[in-house]
Scaffold this active site. Structure first.
Site, PDB file in Angstrom:
ATOM      1  N   LYS A 192       0.834  -1.214   0.000  1.00  0.00           N
ATOM      2  CA  LYS A 192       0.000   0.000   0.000  1.00  0.00           C
ATOM      3  C   LYS A 192       0.863   1.256   0.000  1.00  0.00           C
ATOM      4  O   LYS A 192       0.522   2.249  -0.646  1.00  0.00           O
ATOM      5  CB  LYS A 192      -0.938   0.011   1.207  1.00  0.00           C
ATOM      6  CG  LYS A 192      -2.086  -0.980   1.071  1.00  0.00           C
ATOM      7  CD  LYS A 192      -3.104  -0.747   2.168  1.00  0.00           C
ATOM      8  CE  LYS A 192      -4.191  -1.798   2.147  1.00  0.00           C
ATOM      9  NZ  LYS A 192      -5.113  -1.645   3.274  1.00  0.00           N
TER      10      LYS A 192
ATOM     11  N   LYS B  31      -4.724 -10.378  -6.626  1.00  0.00           N
ATOM     12  CA  LYS B  31      -5.906 -10.599  -5.796  1.00  0.00           C
ATOM     13  C   LYS B  31      -7.044  -9.646  -6.191  1.00  0.00           C
ATOM     14  O   LYS B  31      -6.790  -8.481  -6.471  1.00  0.00           O
ATOM     15  CB  LYS B  31      -5.499 -10.343  -4.339  1.00  0.00           C
ATOM     16  CG  LYS B  31      -6.532 -10.693  -3.315  1.00  0.00           C
ATOM     17  CD  LYS B  31      -6.150 -10.136  -1.950  1.00  0.00           C
ATOM     18  CE  LYS B  31      -6.323  -8.637  -1.918  1.00  0.00           C
ATOM     19  NZ  LYS B  31      -6.228  -8.008  -0.608  1.00  0.00           N
TER      20      LYS B  31
ATOM     21  N   LYS C 164     -11.367  -4.579  -3.536  1.00  0.00           N
ATOM     22  CA  LYS C 164     -12.413  -3.560  -3.672  1.00  0.00           C
ATOM     23  C   LYS C 164     -11.829  -2.187  -3.947  1.00  0.00           C
ATOM     24  O   LYS C 164     -12.533  -1.288  -4.375  1.00  0.00           O
ATOM     25  CB  LYS C 164     -13.350  -3.536  -2.457  1.00  0.00           C
ATOM     26  CG  LYS C 164     -12.703  -3.318  -1.106  1.00  0.00           C
ATOM     27  CD  LYS C 164     -13.792  -3.230  -0.035  1.00  0.00           C
ATOM     28  CE  LYS C 164     -13.461  -3.934   1.243  1.00  0.00           C
ATOM     29  NZ  LYS C 164     -12.274  -3.471   1.967  1.00  0.00           N
TER      30      LYS C 164
HETATM   31  P1  TYM Z   1     -10.628  -6.036   3.862  1.00  0.00           P
HETATM   32  O1  TYM Z   1     -11.632  -4.972   4.099  1.00  0.00           O
HETATM   33  O2  TYM Z   1      -9.558  -5.807   2.881  1.00  0.00           O
HETATM   34  O3  TYM Z   1     -11.344  -7.364   3.423  1.00  0.00           O
HETATM   35  C1  TYM Z   1     -12.407  -7.917   4.177  1.00  0.00           C
HETATM   36  C2  TYM Z   1     -12.317  -9.423   4.208  1.00  0.00           C
HETATM   37  O4  TYM Z   1     -12.382  -9.956   2.884  1.00  0.00           O
HETATM   38  C3  TYM Z   1     -11.271 -10.807   2.651  1.00  0.00           C
HETATM   39  N1  TYM Z   1     -10.871 -10.672   1.244  1.00  0.00           N
HETATM   40  C4  TYM Z   1     -10.772 -11.678   0.370  1.00  0.00           C
HETATM   41  N2  TYM Z   1     -10.968 -12.989   0.502  1.00  0.00           N
HETATM   42  C5  TYM Z   1     -10.781 -13.758  -0.594  1.00  0.00           C
HETATM   43  N3  TYM Z   1     -10.391 -13.269  -1.792  1.00  0.00           N
HETATM   44  C6  TYM Z   1     -10.183 -11.955  -1.970  1.00  0.00           C
HETATM   45  N4  TYM Z   1      -9.812 -11.482  -3.154  1.00  0.00           N
HETATM   46  C7  TYM Z   1     -10.372 -11.094  -0.852  1.00  0.00           C
HETATM   47  N5  TYM Z   1     -10.243  -9.766  -0.682  1.00  0.00           N
HETATM   48  C8  TYM Z   1     -10.547  -9.518   0.617  1.00  0.00           C
HETATM   49  C9  TYM Z   1     -10.187 -10.293   3.586  1.00  0.00           C
HETATM   50  O5  TYM Z   1      -9.220 -11.282   3.842  1.00  0.00           O
HETATM   51  C10 TYM Z   1     -10.991  -9.930   4.793  1.00  0.00           C
HETATM   52  O6  TYM Z   1     -11.250 -11.067   5.587  1.00  0.00           O
HETATM   53  N6  TYM Z   1      -7.499  -5.871   7.712  1.00  0.00           N
HETATM   54  C11 TYM Z   1      -8.811  -6.318   7.305  1.00  0.00           C
HETATM   55  C12 TYM Z   1      -9.931  -5.731   8.127  1.00  0.00           C
HETATM   56  C13 TYM Z   1      -9.826  -5.907   9.608  1.00  0.00           C
HETATM   57  C14 TYM Z   1     -10.027  -7.112  10.321  1.00  0.00           C
HETATM   58  C15 TYM Z   1      -9.888  -6.775  11.702  1.00  0.00           C
HETATM   59  C16 TYM Z   1     -10.289  -8.426   9.939  1.00  0.00           C
HETATM   60  C17 TYM Z   1      -9.594  -4.926  10.509  1.00  0.00           C
HETATM   61  N7  TYM Z   1      -9.634  -5.456  11.775  1.00  0.00           N
HETATM   62  C18 TYM Z   1     -10.017  -7.723  12.693  1.00  0.00           C
HETATM   63  C19 TYM Z   1     -10.411  -9.372  10.960  1.00  0.00           C
HETATM   64  C20 TYM Z   1     -10.271  -9.021  12.313  1.00  0.00           C
HETATM   65  C21 TYM Z   1      -9.027  -5.902   5.873  1.00  0.00           C
HETATM   66  O7  TYM Z   1      -8.412  -5.030   5.360  1.00  0.00           O
HETATM   67  O8  TYM Z   1     -10.010  -6.517   5.265  1.00  0.00           O
END
Ligand code: TYM
Length: 343
Positions: A119, A202, A205
């Site tokens: 990032k 990957k 969003k």
């Molecule tokens: P974020 O917002 O990027 O994504 C949310 C969730 O979706 C999963 N994900 C995917 N899974 C499969 N294939 C993909 N292409 C894909 N893109 C996203 C992510 O692995 C995630 O589970 N850091 C986290 C948010 C967070 C969090 C937490 C998660 C903040 N605090 C505490 C768990 C526990 C994040 O950026 O997710």
């Protein structure tokens, strides 16, 4: 009451950032697991708005997306009667624990995080915010405040979960057993859904490389179909699971199909053995994706049609979450040597 004592079942906690439009990757990798696991665990799902401000953003969009993501949790099957849905910033303990954990987290651990490096590389070096580096400590605070036993996430969060475990272990070592050491819960199939325009990256969003990169949960259904029909594949015809990077496009479509149908790999390969080409595969993948999206969109329309419904659920969720978070934070403060107020 100690937050450990009030724990009657094993817990999960997870979250999604309200940045960009949620994709089928978020659904397959995370939200679908949450809807399933809420019946096995006491569940906490937060909209992590404090994480979404670690890169440049627009306040009006953050406000709109925070509500949209919460409504999508419900639309994807999270039941507010059995799970707690809340907004991270509504529970100030998340920010406070982050500061406390910052002070026991070696900088070197954060510098190693691949998501930070990726990032940060997308921004001007001198405009990368400190919050971006600190992002995983905030994530550790989210998880550790609730003594979560398991964290259902996609594969890209594996390193952040390991860091959370390291921070928890370090705290327990320095100040005595306090935190539960959480396990990552990553789906075997669909843990990393790849971009449709570039299956070596990957699906994300926040990716804006092409309008054919991702299927969004709120895409009009004909648009979702068009995106899948346009997915990048290769020049072959063989429809089988394959690790070869040259075949990543077909493999990705097969994994999406596998995750959404629950069929085994051999059943799927047998099913497509008589297909005439990738067009047949894409058509069937589009059918299963649309079958998943249709009821989500229907529920989303119902939920958002009811004025004030989402906000009132979020208020209740924040109250329930804050009670547990405050109790954990009291223990942490005490262990770390802070004195209490006399009120
Ligand atoms: P974020 O917002 O990027 O994504 C949310 C969730 O979706 C999963 N994900 C995917 N899974 C499969 N294939 C993909 N292409 C894909 N893109 C996203 C992510 O692995 C995630 O589970 N850091 C986290 C948010 C967070 C969090 C937490 C998660 C903040 N605090 C505490 C768990 C526990 C994040 O950026 O997710």
């Amino acid at each position: 009451m100690n937050s450990h004592v009030s724990k009657t079942r094993k817990r999960v906690l997870s979250g999604v950032q309200p940045s960009g439009n949620l994709t089928i990757g978020n659904y397959i990798g995370a939200l679908r697991q949450w809807a399933r696991e809420q019946h096995n665990f006491e569940s906490f799902f937060c909209v992590v708005d404090l994480h979404a401000i670690t890169v440049p953003y627009d306040p009006a969009e953050l406000r709109a997306k925070t509500r949209e993501v919460a409504a999508l949790y419900l639309a994807c099957g999270i039941d507010p009667d059995i799970s707690t849905i809340f907004v991270q910033s509504h529970v100030p303990a998340h920010s406070e624990l982050t500061w406390l954990l910052n002070c026991i987290t070696p900088l070197g651990w954060l510098n190693r995080m691949t998501q930070f490096k990726d990032k940060a590389a997308k921004q001007q070096a001198d405009s990368v915010g400190t919050g971006l580096l600190d992002y995983p400590v905030l994530m550790a605070a989210d998880i550790l405040l609730y003594h979560a036993d398991a964290v259902p996430v996609g594969d890209d969060q594996r390193q952040h979960l390991e860091l959370t475990r390291d921070i928890a272990q370090r705290f327990n070592h320095l100040f005595g057993e306090t935190f539960t050491i959480p396990e990552a819960m990553i789906p075997l199939s669909g843990g990393r859904v790849m971009g449709l325009d570039d299956p070596t990256n990957k699906m994300s969003k926040s990716e804006t490389s092409s309008e054919y990169h991702a299927v969004y949960l709120l895409d009009p259904l004909d648009r979702a179909r068009k995106k899948i029909m346009r997915a990048v594949t290769d020049s072959g015809r063989d429809i089988s699971f394959n690790d070869d990077p040259q075949r990543a496009g077909v493999n990705n479509l097969l994994e999406i199909y596998e995750a959404l149908t629950g069929k085994t790999r051999s059943e799927i390969e047998a099913h497509f053995a008589t297909a005439r080409g990738y067009g047949d595969l894409k058509k069937e993948v589009a059918d299963v994706v649309i079958a998943a999206l249709e009821p989500i969109q229907q529920r989303y329309r119902e939920i958002t049609g009811e004025q004030g419904y989402v906000d009132s659920l979020l208020a209740q969720g924040a109250e329930r979450a804050a009670e547990i978070a405050r109790s954990t934070l009291d223990t942490v403060r005490d262990r770390m040597g802070f004195i209490k107020t006399h009120s």
